[in-house]
Design a protein around this motif. Structure first.
Motif, PDB file in Angstrom:
ATOM      1  N   ARG A   1       4.094  49.823  60.912  1.00  0.00           N
ATOM      2  CA  ARG A   1       4.750  49.629  59.946  1.00  0.00           C
ATOM      3  C   ARG A   1       6.248  50.026  59.467  1.00  0.00           C
ATOM      4  O   ARG A   1       6.986  49.459  59.135  1.00  0.00           O
ATOM      5  N   HIS A   2       6.164  51.493  59.605  1.00  0.00           N
ATOM      6  CA  HIS A   2       7.221  52.178  59.356  1.00  0.00           C
ATOM      7  C   HIS A   2       8.506  51.684  60.077  1.00  0.00           C
ATOM      8  O   HIS A   2       9.540  51.454  59.957  1.00  0.00           O
ATOM      9  N   ASN A   3       7.988  51.512  61.652  1.00  0.00           N
ATOM     10  CA  ASN A   3       9.077  51.205  62.538  1.00  0.00           C
ATOM     11  C   ASN A   3       9.578  49.989  62.066  1.00  0.00           C
ATOM     12  O   ASN A   3      10.821  49.609  62.112  1.00  0.00           O
ATOM     13  N   LEU A   4       8.803  49.059  61.832  1.00  0.00           N
ATOM     14  CA  LEU A   4       9.207  47.695  61.530  1.00  0.00           C
ATOM     15  C   LEU A   4      10.131  47.450  60.353  1.00  0.00           C
ATOM     16  O   LEU A   4      11.160  46.928  60.189  1.00  0.00           O
ATOM     17  N   SER A   5       9.872  48.456  59.460  1.00  0.00           N
ATOM     18  CA  SER A   5      10.554  48.328  58.347  1.00  0.00           C
ATOM     19  C   SER A   5      11.918  49.050  58.377  1.00  0.00           C
ATOM     20  O   SER A   5      12.837  48.821  57.920  1.00  0.00           O
TER      21      SER A   5
END
Length: 768
Positions: A288-292
């Motif tokens: 999720r961090h990467n997606l954001s």
DNA sequence: GGAGTTGTTTATACGT
DNA sequence: ACGTATAAACAACTCC
């Protein structure tokens, strides 16, 4: 950094690396209950037993001699044959024969043989197993020449071959890591659909994301053989791909190039069992961090706002899929410098004199990333003829046959004669931040084997002159040559000044290849910033990141007149150019009322500053238009596949400011590639067939109502399903090649129409 | 309403 | 310095 009272101390970063076999075996006898508390990495690194061939209930593929045959993760008609080191050919044959009998006529049509040896990571596609053991033997023989496999059928006549061989040549592993890396090239295959792996569930679904996995109960079963150990490792080790890369793989694995978060989780777990069984649940947080974090990931929301999809920004997407990516071993070029092609039946296909390769991705040294290439050979290019160009492109960029090859300075490329069924070859490499493309084009004649070894030799320019330091230097650094003239052409030594000549003109590029790369639209940048501010002022919900709009609201990307659709895909809206800077907005530029919320200040900063992440080791005085347009992940002019000109579907950074980072971006595996893009020119070609449908397409509308990007067109535009295209990407830093990606195409491999009657004996002198 | 999920952001660790 | 990984806080949201 300011400290937040809410934030606890950050524990030491854990490494989720899985202990090697020895360690794993050692752990098997140790109850981890007494483990050191302060070493979470060990705790979570516990593998569970899987991969052994004795107790797995689901292991329907009984290994023969350590050989395992499992389903390919993505190809329904293919199976992967994992061959341990030191496996003899007969064992392979036996295993395949057994499998063939088991499967009967409904069995897989392709077998992908994977092994890892000191020199070679190879993949053999056997489209027609039924062609008989003889063919199989021959094929195997061809790939065993320089492996630990022991070919014993060296003198068989070769004929009526339907087999084609994809040989992914790695580089020498000089250390004991060979064993460690054994079969790790199939790590990316994950558990595929293999029921035989059946790793026990280490982590339960009920585990919280940031809880330490309950691994105390994990025991590692001893594996009795190195082969199974390697196999086990392959499913226990952390994948060598970054989260960003894996997310791309996941998203690109879908037809519409979009995926919900939970599906991304699932995909990664399915393809990288490490995350399912070994890694802490916190990896989802990282996802999720990467997606954001990364701008290349764009969140779409359905019209009703209830469903969120994650997509990849079309300008950043290279449409890489997992099955396109193969790891190769570290390349020790210096050894090749000393004694290139001494004893080789099958030496590295390409050797580069240079320094040690730099890693392309985290935790690995280099990767081989096949890049799609048109499968069709419909374009017949004569050696001395000009490159056929789309009519609209004119002839201004046509290649001068007198100088068919452009070799970068300080690059000496050695190509051994193992281009067996290769009818097309792309070599991408960079020198001094410049990207070069060397292409061997198909000819009208039957594929011929290149003499081996053929050195491509280009000595360094004395003046450390970058090929593109002159004003008109860079265009596209690409060369297309015919196969017939390849060998001869490779010997051509280009003087440094040739780099500044029109010889380097991108003959396959549109007439104005770089007018489209002009500096970013100032107005657009302003717009972006303004909209960002608007969003901040509006206090819009965080969850409304920058959502892609339905295609009905999506601004249309325009194509310059010089860039005809023949260089794009189908009838889809062509790429935006500088001529229409405002129109050339992607989903980042939204319609009125919509905002373009950048996700972070960092990104916003990037937007404001047309900077490049390129380590400017060598100050390159690039022409201003190119300086401002460095979009490393940009797509090279894309060509309708079967016809017209063979254009690289690879997003080839067109400027001289291509760095290591840039090349990473080419592969779609590098750092956040969108940052410069947001600031820079949006006019570069896009795969609009994808863009419109997948990114901008109405999420809730029926497919029928979406843009007319037909599946066929998309299929042609998106070659990720044609995993037979590879390329060679070399990246250099400090005037030396530092890493290599091999990308060699095997047109027709998939559709089975390439010279099937080609005799191997014609191609492989060693096998005569 | 609580639990869980999703998305964003901040902070730190680590490798190159 | 930069990219990436990890961890966490927190809010919005969904689901039961």
């Amino acid at each position: 950094m300011k400290s937040s009272p809410h934030r606890p101390l950050i524990l030491k970063r854990r490494k989720l690396s899985f202990p090697h076999s020895d360690a794993a075996s050692a752990l098997a006898g140790d109850e981890p209950s007494g483990q050191n508390v302060g070493s979470p990495k060990q705790e979570e690194a516990k593998p569970k037993e899987h991969g052994t061939n004795k107790t797995e209930p689901g292991n329907r593929e009984v290994p023969v001699g350590g050989i395992r045959i499992i389903d390919h993760p993505t190809l329904s008609d293919a199976q992967v044959v994992a061959i341990p080191a030191n496996t003899d050919v007969q064992s392979i044959i036996d295993a395949l024969t057994a499998k063939g009998k088991e499967s009967g006529s409904n069995g897989p049509s392709k077998f992908i043989l994977i092994s890892s040896t000191q020199f070679t990571v190879f993949q053999v596609l056997l489209p027609k197993l039924h062609c008989g053991p003889l063919s199989l033997l021959k094929t195997l023989n061809s790939v065993c020449l320089r492996t630990s496999l022991k070919p014993s059928f060296g003198n068989l006549g070769l004929q009526n071959e339907n087999l084609r061989v994809c040989i992914y040549l790695g580089s020498a592993e000089t250390t004991s890591s060979v064993l460690d890396n054994s079969l790790t090239n199939i790590q990316w295959l994950g558990n595929m659909s293999s029921s035989g792996l059946n790793p026990c569930s280490v982590k339960k679904e009920t585990e919280k994301e940031n809880q330490t996995p309950k691994q105390k109960a994990i025991k590692v079963s001893k594996v009795s053989s190195s082969s199974t150990t390697s196999w086990q490792e392959s499913f226990s080790e952390r994948p060598p791909y970054s989260y960003m890369a894996m997310i791309q793989f996941a998203i690109n694995s879908t037809e519409k190039k979009r995926m919900m978060l939970k599906d991304i989780y699932t995909w990664i777990e399915d393809h990288f069992p490490y995350f399912k069984h070994v890694a802490k649940p916190g990896w989802k947080n990282s996802i999720r961090h990467n997606l954001s974090l990364h701008d290349m990931f764009v969140r779409e929301t359905s019209a009703n706002g209830k469903i969120s999809f994650w997509t990849i920004h079309p300008e950043a997407n290279r449409y890489l899929t997992l099955d396109q990516v193969f790891k190769v071993s570290t390349f020790h070029a210096e050894k090749e410098i000393e004694a290139p092609f001494i004893d080789t039946g099958l030496r590295p296909l390409f050797s580069f004199l240079g320094r040690k390769m730099k890693p392309l991705l985290p935790r690995v040294n280099s990767y081989l990333v096949p890049i799609h290439f048109p499968l069709s050979q419909s374009v017949i290019l004569q050696p001395s003829s000009k490159m056929p160009l789309p009519a609209s492109q004119g002839a201004s960029e046509t290649m001068q046959s007198s100088k068919p090859v452009c070799i970068a300075p300080k690059v000496r490329l050695y190509i051994s004669g193992f281009f067996l069924p290769i009818s097309c070859c792309q070599i991408y490499f960079t020198v001094s931040h410049s990207v070069f493309l060397l292409q061997v084009l198909p000819s009208s004649e039957e594929p011929t084997l290149l003499p081996a070894p053929i050195p491509i030799k280009e000595e360094a320019c004395d003046g450390e002159l970058s090929p593109f330091t002159s004003q008109q230097s860079i265009k596209q650094d690409a060369c297309w040559i015919s196969k017939e003239s390849f060998a001869a052409a490779l010997h051509i030594k280009e003087e440094s000044h040739n780099f500044h000549s029109n010889t380097w003109a991108p003959h396959f590029l549109p007439t104005r290849p770089f007018t489209a790369l002009k500096s970013p639209s100032r107005s657009k940048l302003d717009t972006l910033v303004i909209k960002r501010q608007e969003r901040q002022e509006m206090g819009r919900s965080r969850r409304k990141q920058h959502l892609a709009l339905p295609s009905s609201e999506e601004p249309v990307l325009l194509q310059p007149t010089s860039r005809s659709e023949s260089c794009t895909v189908g009838n889809d809206p062509p790429f935006a150019t500088d001529t229409h800077p405002l129109e050339s907005t992607s989903q980042f530029s939204c319609s009125q009322g919509e905002v373009i919320p950048f996700k972070s200040a960092i990104k916003e900063m990037f937007c404001k500053l047309p900077i490049s992440s390129i380590p400017s080791k060598a100050p390159i005085t690039t022409p201003a238009p190119f300086l401002a347009t460095t979009d490393p992940w940009r797509l090279a002019p894309f060509v309708k596949e079967p016809s017209d000109v063979l254009c690289s579907p690879v997003r080839t950074p067109p400027t001289s400011l291509i760095s290591l980072q840039g090349n990473l971006d080419i592969l779609g595996l590098g750092s956040t590639p969108l940052r410069p893009s947001l600031c820079d020119s949006p006019q570069l070609p896009l795969l609009n067939a994808e863009t419109n449908d997948m990114v901008s397409g109405p999420l809730t509308s029926s497919p029928a109502t979406s843009k007319q990007s037909s599946p066929e067109l998309q299929a042609s535009a998106l070659p990720e399903n044609h995993s037979f295209l590879e390329g060679l990407v070399l990246d250099t830093m400090n005037d030396s090649l530092s890493k290599i990606l091999l990308d060699v195409s095997f047109p027709g491999l998939e559709d089975d129409n390439l010279g099937t009657d080609l005799s191997w004996s014609q191609l492989i002198p060693e096998l005569k």
